[in-house]
Design an enzyme around this catalytic site. Structure first.
Site, short mmCIF file in Angstrom:
data_model
loop_
_atom_site.label_atom_id
_atom_site.label_comp_id
_atom_site.label_asym_id
_atom_site.label_seq_id
_atom_site.Cartn_x
_atom_site.Cartn_y
_atom_site.Cartn_z
N LYS A 51 -7.35 -13.31 -2.44
CA LYS A 51 -6.01 -13.66 -2.95
C LYS A 51 -5.56 -15.04 -2.49
CE LYS A 51 -4.43 -9.10 -4.11
NZ LYS A 51 -3.60 -7.94 -3.81
N ARG A 81 -9.56 -2.95 0.18
CA ARG A 81 -9.96 -3.09 -1.23
C ARG A 81 -10.61 -4.46 -1.38
NH1 ARG A 81 -7.82 -5.12 -5.89
NH2 ARG A 81 -8.17 -3.92 -7.79
#
Ligand code: HH2
Length: 261
Positions: free
Chosen positions: A203, A238
């Protein structure tokens, strides 16, 4: 949890696993690498992503779910739409991972009646405009209150406490400072007793810290954040890159053995 995006437009792997054959090959590779669970998504939730219909999601997912029938690890569905949840439950998923925390009408019932686990994530607004909603007086207290409110709604609908996990939603309507505050508050969020899932893989916050512009160059930074998250009480990470994450979790677990976790 290994990420499998059956999408043309995900922020880091968009298009790579869009065909059922490439998605199935990637799933097999993740299984061989030691993944514990695979999270299948057919709609990108990156900032600015455009929405897709339930039918489009199902058309993308069904062949992959059918191809993975009987696979040795549990499958998770990354979706917010109750009709997609119901069909995916019929096709064998064990967990619904909803970035909207089961807020769409009918979503709670789909999970309760389907007798599957759920991950409730915090987000504000919609992926298209969520970064404009990144304003909080106290981000930790507000995210915590939202998550506990969703837990309450799930429990009222008959979803057992043991089937629920929580996720603060890194990068979803949050700027870097919000992400950092939430990260450091993971022990407080974990103290409610629901397993915490965290997703920081590739991210923007990892790019902001490392300078890595291309998402695929953010795996080492992501790994550092995920191991720190485990130390702060997270129980599921994740990730896009499964093999290094499996090794990192093994090292973390081996070195903390005997400690409370
Ligand atoms: N992040 C993404 C998607 N789903 N689910 C949970 N529970 N937590 C997350 O942090 C999370 C999530 C975004 O990442 P990705 O799936 O890689 O990208 P895209 O949404 O563009 O498909």
């Amino acid at each position: 949890m290994g990420i499998l995006n059956v999408t043309p437009d995900s922020f880091s792997d968009g298009g790579r696993f869009f065909s059922p054959a490439s998605a199935l090959a990637q799933a097999q590779e993740m299984i061989a690498e030691g993944v514990d669970m695979i999270d299948l998504g057919a709609e990108s939730t990156r900032p600015g992503a455009s929405p897709v219909s339930a039918q489009q999601e199902l058309d993308r997912l069904a062949p992959v779910l059918e191809g993975l029938r009987g696979c040795p690890v549990p499958l998770s569905l990354d979706s917010s739409k109750p009709e997609v949840m119901r069909e995916a439950i019929r096709l064998g998923i064990s967990l619904v991972n909803d970035v909207r925390g089961l807020r769409l009408p009918g979503a709670i019932e789909a999970v309760a009646e389907g007798d599957v686990a759920v991950c409730l994530m915090h987000m504000r607004g919609e992926p298209g405009d969520m970064q404009q909603a990144a304003h909080y007086d106290d981000v930790v207290a507000e995210v915590e209150a939202f998550l506990l409110g969703r837990v309450e709604a799930c429990r009222t609908a008959g979803i057992p406490a043991g089937a629920i996990c929580l996720d603060p939603g890194f990068g979803f309507a949050k700027d870097f400072g919000h992400n950092r505050q939430l990260f450091n508050a993971l022990p407080r969020l974990a103290a409610h007793g629901y397993p915490l899932l965290v997703g920081m893989s590739r991210k923007r916050m990892i790019g902001q810290l490392t300078g890595a512009v291309a998402p695929e160059q953010r795996d080492a930074g992501s790994l550092a954040a995920h191991v720190m998250a485990l130390d702060r009480g997270a129980r599921i990470v994740r990730v896009h890159a499964v093999r290094p994450a499996v090794d990192a979790v093994r090292v973390w677990r081996g070195l903390t053995e005997g400690e409370e976790h």
